[in-house]
Design an enzyme around this catalytic site. Structure first.
Site, mmCIF file in Angstrom:
data_model
loop_
_atom_site.group_PDB
_atom_site.id
_atom_site.type_symbol
_atom_site.label_atom_id
_atom_site.label_comp_id
_atom_site.label_asym_id
_atom_site.label_seq_id
_atom_site.Cartn_x
_atom_site.Cartn_y
_atom_site.Cartn_z
ATOM 1 N N CYS A 91 43.535 25.326 54.623
ATOM 2 C CA CYS A 91 43.310 26.728 54.261
ATOM 3 C C CYS A 91 44.438 27.659 54.704
ATOM 4 C CB CYS A 91 41.995 27.224 54.854
ATOM 5 S SG CYS A 91 40.558 26.327 54.255
ATOM 6 N N GLN A 151 33.129 21.421 56.366
ATOM 7 C CA GLN A 151 33.337 22.653 57.124
ATOM 8 C C GLN A 151 32.061 23.472 57.267
ATOM 9 O OE1 GLN A 151 36.633 25.049 55.916
ATOM 10 N NE2 GLN A 151 38.154 23.468 56.330
ATOM 11 N N ARG A 211 30.884 41.877 45.579
ATOM 12 C CA ARG A 211 29.551 42.236 45.071
ATOM 13 C C ARG A 211 29.069 43.490 45.811
ATOM 14 N NH1 ARG A 211 28.915 36.846 46.265
ATOM 15 N NH2 ARG A 211 27.400 37.326 47.899
ATOM 16 N N SER A 213 26.604 45.325 45.411
ATOM 17 C CA SER A 213 25.150 45.445 45.558
ATOM 18 C C SER A 213 24.584 44.567 46.671
ATOM 19 C CB SER A 213 24.472 45.062 44.237
ATOM 20 O OG SER A 213 24.781 43.709 43.889
ATOM 21 N N SER A 248 32.585 32.065 52.341
ATOM 22 C CA SER A 248 33.510 32.529 51.292
ATOM 23 C C SER A 248 33.184 31.823 49.982
ATOM 24 C CB SER A 248 34.955 32.245 51.701
ATOM 25 O OG SER A 248 35.140 30.867 51.970
ATOM 26 N N HIS A 349 38.487 33.225 48.682
ATOM 27 C CA HIS A 349 39.280 32.301 49.484
ATOM 28 C C HIS A 349 39.820 31.217 48.552
ATOM 29 C CE1 HIS A 349 40.740 29.714 52.525
ATOM 30 N NE2 HIS A 349 39.609 29.180 52.962
ATOM 31 N N CYS A 379 41.723 29.665 60.051
ATOM 32 C CA CYS A 379 41.233 28.343 60.457
ATOM 33 C C CYS A 379 41.493 27.345 59.331
ATOM 34 C CB CYS A 379 39.754 28.398 60.799
ATOM 35 S SG CYS A 379 38.686 28.935 59.444
ATOM 36 N N GLY A 381 41.059 23.036 57.788
ATOM 37 C CA GLY A 381 40.381 21.753 57.802
ATOM 38 C C GLY A 381 41.010 20.782 58.781
#
Length: 393
Positions: A91, A151, A211, A213, A248, A349, A379, A381
């Protein structure tokens, strides 16, 4: 010693990383090439001056195979003399690309370099690079008593170890969407965003993953996403709090930053936005996996000669809500400076792209507030993490 400076940062909006997502029909090489072209064009830079293109990408298979960095540079119309290399630090891949670029500049190997990343999770899901094979082998399973875990399980283990409640992690997720929605409406992302024309004639000019909402009540209604009886027997301390809402989302996107030697930027008449102060990469427990951001931050602050209180804004990747929450507690960081424009829970992500996506957002926050120092931590993997400190110029 030469100084590495960041001249510009640019990204696509985040697309939902599933079939039907706004960017799901894009070819990853073309999407990345669009960012590369725009990055040099808006800085009036001759692409022949680029010494290398360093890109992060995790699922290097199918359309993302055969060195997408080189392919994207060619697709962008860069001269054939411009090389490219693709890296996988999970990542944190594009943040590692920034570190390699800055190190190359300081060492004198580069004068001008582009660092970035791309990932289309709609067509290249997590784990697709392994094609169902075991990438770890028997020695890792033996060493770690059953092998590495997903993860999401690591996030559950973090919740258990630090005593985070479901209400706390959901509240953090709601905060991410609320802040990202407010930043979007305020135009806070405009400088870093590159609108993408779509096949149906529309233009994607904002992050599809936010989002507005989202509420604590809507998040509370979601079921835990990683419940597994075998895992429960192996880790009886888990009581299942991680959902799709406090994680994410699967995301499509591409991003890049333009890095130069300070004297080269001056020669070209370009005004740097920030200088790279220090970088760090660490390994951590590959079962708990996501907590490397804490020692990586301590290491990079030590290298920079700073304390956490000296830093004006922090971008800590929200792979899962517990990651920045634990980071903030362990470092004693000001929660108001943490992901102030929302994080990956809302903004997405796109794995290989996230590091440079976060860096562009961090620069924008420093410039908007007049802050001096910014810190980014991601962070990764298998239990790793990258961190970077920059100084606004």
């Amino acid at each position: 010693m030469r100084t590495a400076v960041i001249v510009d940062a640019l990204r696509t909006p985040s697309g939902r990383g599933k079939p039907g997502g706004a960017l799901s029909s894009q070819h990853p090489v073309e999407l990345m090439a669009r960012v590369l072209r725009a990055l040099v064009d808006r800085n009036d830079l001759d692409p022949a001056l680029v010494d290398d293109v360093i890109l992060g990408c995790l699922a290097q298979v199918d359309q993302q195979a055969v060195n997408p960095a080189r392919n994207a540079a060619l697709a962008a119309g860069f001269p054939v003399t411009v090389p490219g290399v693709t890296i996988d630090r999970q990542c944190g891949s594009s943040l590692q690309a920034v570190a390699f670029a800055a190190q190359g500049v300081v060492a004198g190997a580069y004068d001008v370099v582009v660092a970035g990343g791309v990932e289309l999770m709609s067509t290249h899901p997590i784990g697709s690079a392994a094609r169902g094979a075991d990438p770890f082998g028997p020695s890792i399973r033996e060493r770690f008593d059953g092998g590495l875990v997903h993860q999401g399980i690591s996030a559950e283990l973090i919740c258990a170890r630090w005593g985070l409640s479901r209400e706390e992690v959901d509240a953090f997720a709601e905060r991410s969407h609320r802040l990202a929605a407010a930043a979007t409406e305020a135009g806070a992302f405009e400088r870093e965003l590159l609108p993408v024309p779509l096949a149906d004639g529309r233009v994607l000019d904002r992050d599809e993953t936010v989002r507005p909402s989202t509420t604590a009540a809507s998040l509370a209604a979601l079921s835990p996403a990683f419940v597994d009886d075998d895992v429960a027997r192996r880790f009886p301390e888990i009581d299942w709090k991680i959902t799709a809402g406090n994680s994410s989302p699967l995301t499509d996107g591409a991003s890049a930053v333009l890095i130069m030697a300070e004297e080269r930027a001056e020669q070209l008449g370009l005004v740097p936005r920030a200088r790279v102060v220090a970088g760090a990469v660490v390994g951590s427990d590959p079962i708990e996996m996501l907590t490397g951001v804490v020692p990586a931050t301590r290491k990079v602050l030590d290298r920079a000669g700073l304390s956490i209180g000296d830093v004006d804004a922090y971008e800590v990747n929200e792979a899962f809500a517990p990651v920045p929450m634990v980071w903030q507690r362990e470092l004693g960081a000001d929660p108001e400076r943490l992901n102030p424009r929302g994080g990956a829970i809302a903004l997405g992500h796109a794995l290989g792209s996230t590091g440079t996506r976060l860096l562009g957002t961090l620069l924008g926050q420093l410039e908007a507030t007049g802050g001096r120092y910014g810190l980014e931590a991601v962070c990764e993997g298998q239990g790793m993490a990258n961190a970077l400190v920059v100084e606004r110029l």
